[in-house]
Design a protein around this motif. Structure first.
Motif, PDB file in Angstrom:
ATOM      1  N   VAL A 592      40.359  46.524  58.035  1.00  0.00           N
ATOM      2  CA  VAL A 592      40.666  46.016  56.704  1.00  0.00           C
ATOM      3  C   VAL A 592      41.216  44.607  56.860  1.00  0.00           C
ATOM      4  N   VAL A 593      40.580  43.643  56.229  1.00  0.00           N
ATOM      5  CA  VAL A 593      41.001  42.253  56.357  1.00  0.00           C
ATOM      6  C   VAL A 593      41.845  41.802  55.175  1.00  0.00           C
ATOM      7  N   CYS A 594      41.786  42.547  54.075  1.00  0.00           N
ATOM      8  CA  CYS A 594      42.547  42.140  52.895  1.00  0.00           C
ATOM      9  C   CYS A 594      42.674  43.323  51.948  1.00  0.00           C
ATOM     10  N   THR A 595      43.814  43.449  51.318  1.00  0.00           N
ATOM     11  CA  THR A 595      44.000  44.427  50.243  1.00  0.00           C
ATOM     12  C   THR A 595      44.342  43.679  48.963  1.00  0.00           C
ATOM     13  N   ILE A 596      43.706  44.067  47.880  1.00  0.00           N
ATOM     14  CA  ILE A 596      43.883  43.398  46.592  1.00  0.00           C
ATOM     15  C   ILE A 596      44.528  44.390  45.630  1.00  0.00           C
ATOM     16  N   PRO A 597      45.801  44.234  45.308  1.00  0.00           N
ATOM     17  CA  PRO A 597      46.430  45.169  44.364  1.00  0.00           C
ATOM     18  C   PRO A 597      45.970  44.920  42.938  1.00  0.00           C
ATOM     19  N   VAL A 598      45.698  45.980  42.224  1.00  0.00           N
ATOM     20  CA  VAL A 598      45.364  45.906  40.801  1.00  0.00           C
ATOM     21  C   VAL A 598      46.340  46.829  40.089  1.00  0.00           C
ATOM     22  N   TYR A 599      47.362  46.257  39.502  1.00  0.00           N
ATOM     23  CA  TYR A 599      48.454  47.042  38.945  1.00  0.00           C
ATOM     24  C   TYR A 599      48.133  47.487  37.514  1.00  0.00           C
ATOM     25  N   GLY A 600      48.557  48.702  37.188  1.00  0.00           N
ATOM     26  CA  GLY A 600      48.457  49.187  35.819  1.00  0.00           C
ATOM     27  C   GLY A 600      47.110  49.733  35.422  1.00  0.00           C
ATOM     28  N   ALA A 601      46.120  49.702  36.311  1.00  0.00           N
ATOM     29  CA  ALA A 601      44.787  50.204  35.963  1.00  0.00           C
ATOM     30  C   ALA A 601      44.035  50.559  37.239  1.00  0.00           C
ATOM     31  N   ARG A 602      43.156  51.533  37.128  1.00  0.00           N
ATOM     32  CA  ARG A 602      42.307  51.926  38.249  1.00  0.00           C
ATOM     33  C   ARG A 602      40.995  51.149  38.194  1.00  0.00           C
ATOM     34  N   VAL A 603      40.526  50.744  39.344  1.00  0.00           N
ATOM     35  CA  VAL A 603      39.268  50.008  39.422  1.00  0.00           C
ATOM     36  C   VAL A 603      38.110  50.996  39.302  1.00  0.00           C
ATOM     37  N   ARG A 604      37.284  50.798  38.294  1.00  0.00           N
ATOM     38  CA  ARG A 604      36.125  51.685  38.126  1.00  0.00           C
ATOM     39  C   ARG A 604      35.001  51.333  39.094  1.00  0.00           C
ATOM     40  N   LEU A 615      33.801  41.108  41.927  1.00  0.00           N
ATOM     41  CA  LEU A 615      33.872  41.343  40.487  1.00  0.00           C
ATOM     42  C   LEU A 615      34.275  42.796  40.273  1.00  0.00           C
ATOM     43  N   ALA A 616      35.388  43.011  39.583  1.00  0.00           N
ATOM     44  CA  ALA A 616      35.927  44.363  39.416  1.00  0.00           C
ATOM     45  C   ALA A 616      36.052  44.696  37.938  1.00  0.00           C
ATOM     46  N   LEU A 617      35.663  45.921  37.583  1.00  0.00           N
ATOM     47  CA  LEU A 617      35.864  46.455  36.241  1.00  0.00           C
ATOM     48  C   LEU A 617      36.934  47.529  36.332  1.00  0.00           C
ATOM     49  N   THR A 618      38.004  47.403  35.523  1.00  0.00           N
ATOM     50  CA  THR A 618      39.140  48.320  35.600  1.00  0.00           C
ATOM     51  C   THR A 618      39.205  49.210  34.369  1.00  0.00           C
ATOM     52  N   ASP A 619      40.067  50.228  34.456  1.00  0.00           N
ATOM     53  CA  ASP A 619      40.188  51.192  33.371  1.00  0.00           C
ATOM     54  C   ASP A 619      40.724  50.591  32.081  1.00  0.00           C
ATOM     55  N   ASP A 620      41.449  49.499  32.179  1.00  0.00           N
ATOM     56  CA  ASP A 620      41.951  48.862  30.964  1.00  0.00           C
ATOM     57  C   ASP A 620      40.910  47.951  30.321  1.00  0.00           C
ATOM     58  N   LEU A 621      39.637  48.104  30.772  1.00  0.00           N
ATOM     59  CA  LEU A 621      38.485  47.390  30.209  1.00  0.00           C
ATOM     60  C   LEU A 621      38.597  45.886  30.419  1.00  0.00           C
ATOM     61  N   TYR A 622      39.102  45.500  31.584  1.00  0.00           N
ATOM     62  CA  TYR A 622      39.147  44.098  31.970  1.00  0.00           C
ATOM     63  C   TYR A 622      38.145  43.859  33.091  1.00  0.00           C
ATOM     64  N   LEU A 623      37.515  42.709  33.030  1.00  0.00           N
ATOM     65  CA  LEU A 623      36.635  42.254  34.100  1.00  0.00           C
ATOM     66  C   LEU A 623      37.383  41.170  34.862  1.00  0.00           C
ATOM     67  N   ARG A 624      37.579  41.401  36.182  1.00  0.00           N
ATOM     68  CA  ARG A 624      38.372  40.481  36.987  1.00  0.00           C
ATOM     69  C   ARG A 624      37.549  39.983  38.172  1.00  0.00           C
ATOM     70  N   LEU A 625      37.700  38.694  38.448  1.00  0.00           N
ATOM     71  CA  LEU A 625      37.006  38.066  39.570  1.00  0.00           C
ATOM     72  C   LEU A 625      38.040  37.667  40.612  1.00  0.00           C
ATOM     73  N   TYR A 626      37.842  38.147  41.858  1.00  0.00           N
ATOM     74  CA  TYR A 626      38.766  37.875  42.945  1.00  0.00           C
ATOM     75  C   TYR A 626      38.028  37.161  44.077  1.00  0.00           C
ATOM     76  N   SER A 627      38.766  36.343  44.804  1.00  0.00           N
ATOM     77  CA  SER A 627      38.256  35.840  46.078  1.00  0.00           C
ATOM     78  C   SER A 627      38.472  36.922  47.132  1.00  0.00           C
ATOM     79  N   VAL A 628      37.806  36.802  48.277  1.00  0.00           N
ATOM     80  CA  VAL A 628      37.917  37.840  49.307  1.00  0.00           C
ATOM     81  C   VAL A 628      39.305  37.852  49.944  1.00  0.00           C
TER      82      VAL A 628
END
Length: 718
Positions: A592-604, A615-628
């Motif tokens: 594992v080279v990196c962990t990305i916390p997503v607080y308050g919602a589960r990543v679908r 590109l992550a879609l979460t349970d709170d219906l947000y679309l989030r873009l992260y770098s690696v």
């Protein structure tokens, strides 16, 4: 740019004296029609003058071209729901008359066009092809459809065999999922959208210019040429059968273990339909003329006559004792009725007396006649008989039971339960398969350079070239839950519910390798570098050697994943059930080279986009873009409904598929000043859990639906 003097057009209006009138004026169309406007010049409307002793209620400007049926509420008048608009008010379009001769810079136009209040005249003006009244052109609705600019439907694979199919001259109409499809024998298709559920029944009138389609909650009437929806009726009971003439639509609906008969008068869509309960279970109904229908079912054949919106039933002579009549057709001279025991009765079309009784093969389920022959579907066999039924002329065996037949000249259209529809060309004694499809939900899709590979709950893996099936593999009860390509697209791998991984040859769809990876169903697999990544149903992630499938490393359930996303480099990402959210892995070495916390919602769902971003879609219906390395680059709430959602990403767009049967698409423009806008597209029935972009054409998307249909979408180029 050259500047001209002012041009003036004078429009005398024939205004009625006893009612309010709406004057609809399109200035640009007006000046273009009367040759005052040139494409290379700019024009401005300086003034509009009303010269008369009249009362003006309001004046409004709009970018939308309305008609009397689509006027917004703030511009319209009060109207009784049982009264037609043109009977109370007048609609005037000054630019609808013929162009007069131009006289310098001043035009005198003889008269403006006034819509006639007479309903019959209006009916002819709206559409000469469709011989029913169309209360609304729905210009506003057409504009709403045109606003969808990202994607368009290009092709469909599959067919709803329980809805049947019907000839429309050289074309034929059938249903795929929620779609009404009109196609010719070369595969050129047109689509009608609007149903919210799977289409269960279809009917066309004898003239071939009207189509009726029914799902569980509504019935729609379509014009054949443009495939535009003319009218829609809501249903309380599930539809079984439809029959259509130029004047009436007859519906058979299941109601409290009984069949109800509903008659809808087409030229009065606001009127309440006539309805009554049938005395027997109805299996088939066909129109004899404009107001006479024949129905058959359990131990009964009956004529239903419509007069003054009332239904009168007359029972005909029962040709056989204790029989279930399942099929019927009419060729103008005789009525032919087929039974479940394989018997056919021939009735005179004038006296309705029985003129002949014939014993054919058992299990007769469908029947179609013309002036010379009768096409009969019995079990898996399609047989062509002369009308004296002495000896069959032709026979075609199918992979499943025949569900419908229909004759058009020398061509017989038929379908079977194996998900196939074909045409028998009797004069050439040739049979051609024109449509195939899965008979159950599509579970996974894989797009390669030349083929589309699909798996379904019907236990099959099918390879498609365009809309034609190339080959098929039957896995029976061992469902294929995931797929991926390997070895440069010459082979593809499938993960099965039994925990087996099977490698297939793309050319022949034959198993060339089989490995037992685990005892649980495999829900996701991917090849990366020299490794195979596998995820099973208990969320255990395992990494195997790509060639031998021997286990390299196994990760316990505590660090397991919900899904896997693979980058083109030696990197992959997993979503987890814990608060960690996303883990980014390398394979050389495996860590594992990196962990990305997503607080308050589960990543679908997670997918790589824009190169190496996540590109992550979460349970709170947000679309989030992260770098690696875990930096949040962009986030936005998106209008994706709750529940299971799958996302697929290309270089141009991201597509969302879920439980409601809709495909949502958005262009990949991550800009806070230009938020992502989703567009919804209908066509699938049931949930959509499979999707794939073409590997070499990021503007081509394939999606698979709940009734086995596969739709090809094309992103528009801007």
């Amino acid at each position: 740019m050259e500047r001209h003097e002012t041009d003036t057009i004078k429009l005398p209006l024939a205004l009625p004296h006893d009612k309010w009138a709406v004057v609809c004026l399109d200035p640009r169309q007006c000046f273009e029609r009367y040759h005052c406007m040139h494409a290379e010049e700019q024009y401005f409307l300086k003034s509009l003058m009303l010269c008369d002793n009249i009362k003006v209620s309001r004046i409004a400007a709009s970018d939308t071209l309305y008609d009397f049926a689509s006027l917004p509420r703030d511009l319209n008048f009060d109207l009784d729901p049982n009264t037609h608009w043109l009977q109370v008010y007048a609609w005037i379009e000054p630019t609808a008359c013929h162009s007069p001769e131009v006289t310098n810079k001043y035009l005198m136009i003889p008269s403006a066009h006034v819509f006639d209040v007479n309903i019959e005249n209006y009916k002819k003006e709206v559409d000469e092809e469709v011989k029913v009244m169309e209360y609304s052109r729905n210009v506003k609705g057409d504009r709403k459809k045109r606003c969808k600019e990202l994607m368009e439907m290009r092709d469909v694979i599959g067919c709803n065999l329980d809805a049947g199919a019907h000839w429309l001259g050289e074309e034929f109409v059938y249903a795929v999922g929620n779609l009404v499809v009109v196609s010719d024998l070369k595969g050129n298709k047109r689509f009608g959208t609007g149903h919210s559920e799977c289409i269960k029944a279809l009917a066309v009138n004898r003239e071939g210019n009207l189509i009726a389609s029914a799902c569980e909650s509504s019935v729609r009437l379509w014009s054949c040429r443009a495939l535009d929806c003319i009218s829609t009726w809501k249903l309380k009971d599930k539809p079984k059968l439809l029959a259509l003439t130029r004047t009436y639509l007859l519906m058979i609906q299941a109601q409290n273990n009984q069949d109800s008969i509903t008659i809808q008068l087409l030229n009065q869509p606001l009127a309440l339909p006539a309805k009554q309960i049938s005395e027997f279970a109805v299996y088939c109904v066909k129109p004899i003329n404009e107001s006479l229908f024949c129905a058959c079912g359990y131990n009964a054949i009956s004529l239903w006559s419509i007069d003054n919106e009332t239904i009168s039933a007359v029972a005909l002579e029962n040709p056989f004792d204790d029989e279930v009549y399942t099929a019927m057709d009419y060729n103008g001279r005789h009525l032919y009725v087929g039974s479940r025991k394989g018997r056919v009765a021939k009735l005179n079309a004038v006296s309705y007396e029985v003129e002949g009784r014939y014993k054919l093969h058992g299990g007769l389920c469908t029947l179609s006649v013309n002036e010379e022959v009768c096409a009969v579907g019995s079990g898996r066999h399609l047989r062509i008989w002369p009308l004296n039924f002495e000896e069959d002329l032709m026979e075609v065996k199918h992979d499943g039971d025949i569900t419908f037949t229909e004759i058009n000249g020398q061509n017989v259209l038929c379908g079977c339960t194996a998900g196939m529809m074909g045409v028998l060309k009797m004069d050439k004694q040739q049979y051609e398969t024109i449509a195939r499809g899965h008979t159950s939900e599509v579970l996974s899709l894989l797009a390669t350079k030349d083929l589309i590979i699909s798996s379904s709950k019907d236990g099959t893996i099918r390879l498609w070239n365009a809309a034609k099936q190339v080959c098929e593999y039957k896995a029976n009860k061992d469902e294929v839950l995931c797929m991926c390509t390997c070895a440069g697209e010459e082979y593809f791998a499938c993960g099965f519910s039994s925990g087996f991984l099977r490698i297939f040859s793309v050319r022949k769809c034959l198993v060339v390798g089989e490995f037992r990876l685990c005892a649980k169903p495999l829900i996701d697999i991917n090849y990366l570098d020299s490794y195979l990544l596998a995820l099973n149903s208990d969320r255990s992630l395992s990494i195997h050697d790509a060639l031998t499938c021997t286990l390299v490393q196994h990760f316990p359930q505590e660090t397991s994943a919900n899904s896997i996303a693979v980058c083109t480099s030696n990197t992959f990402a997993t979503t987890t059930t814990t608060a960690v959210g996303i883990k980014v892995w390398s394979v050389n070495p495996i860590a594992v080279v990196c962990t990305i916390p997503v607080y308050g919602a589960r990543v679908r769902e997670v997918a790589f986009a824009c190169g190496s971003c996540l590109l992550a879609l979460t349970d709170d219906l947000y679309l989030r873009l992260y770098s690696v390395d875990g930096r949040l680059l962009f986030e936005q709430a998106v209008g994706v409904p709750p529940g299971e959602v799958k996302i697929v990403v290309s270089a141009k767009a991201v597509a969302f598929m879920g439980l409601d049967g809709k495909v949502r698409i958005a262009a990949l423009t991550f800009n806070e000043n230009a938020p992502i806008e989703l567009e919804e597209y209908e066509g699938h029935s049931g949930r959509v859990r499979a999707g794939a972009f073409h590997p070499e054409d990021p503007s081509t998307l394939y999606t698979g639906g709940g009734r086995g249909e596969i739709i090809k979408w094309q992103l528009k180029r801007h």
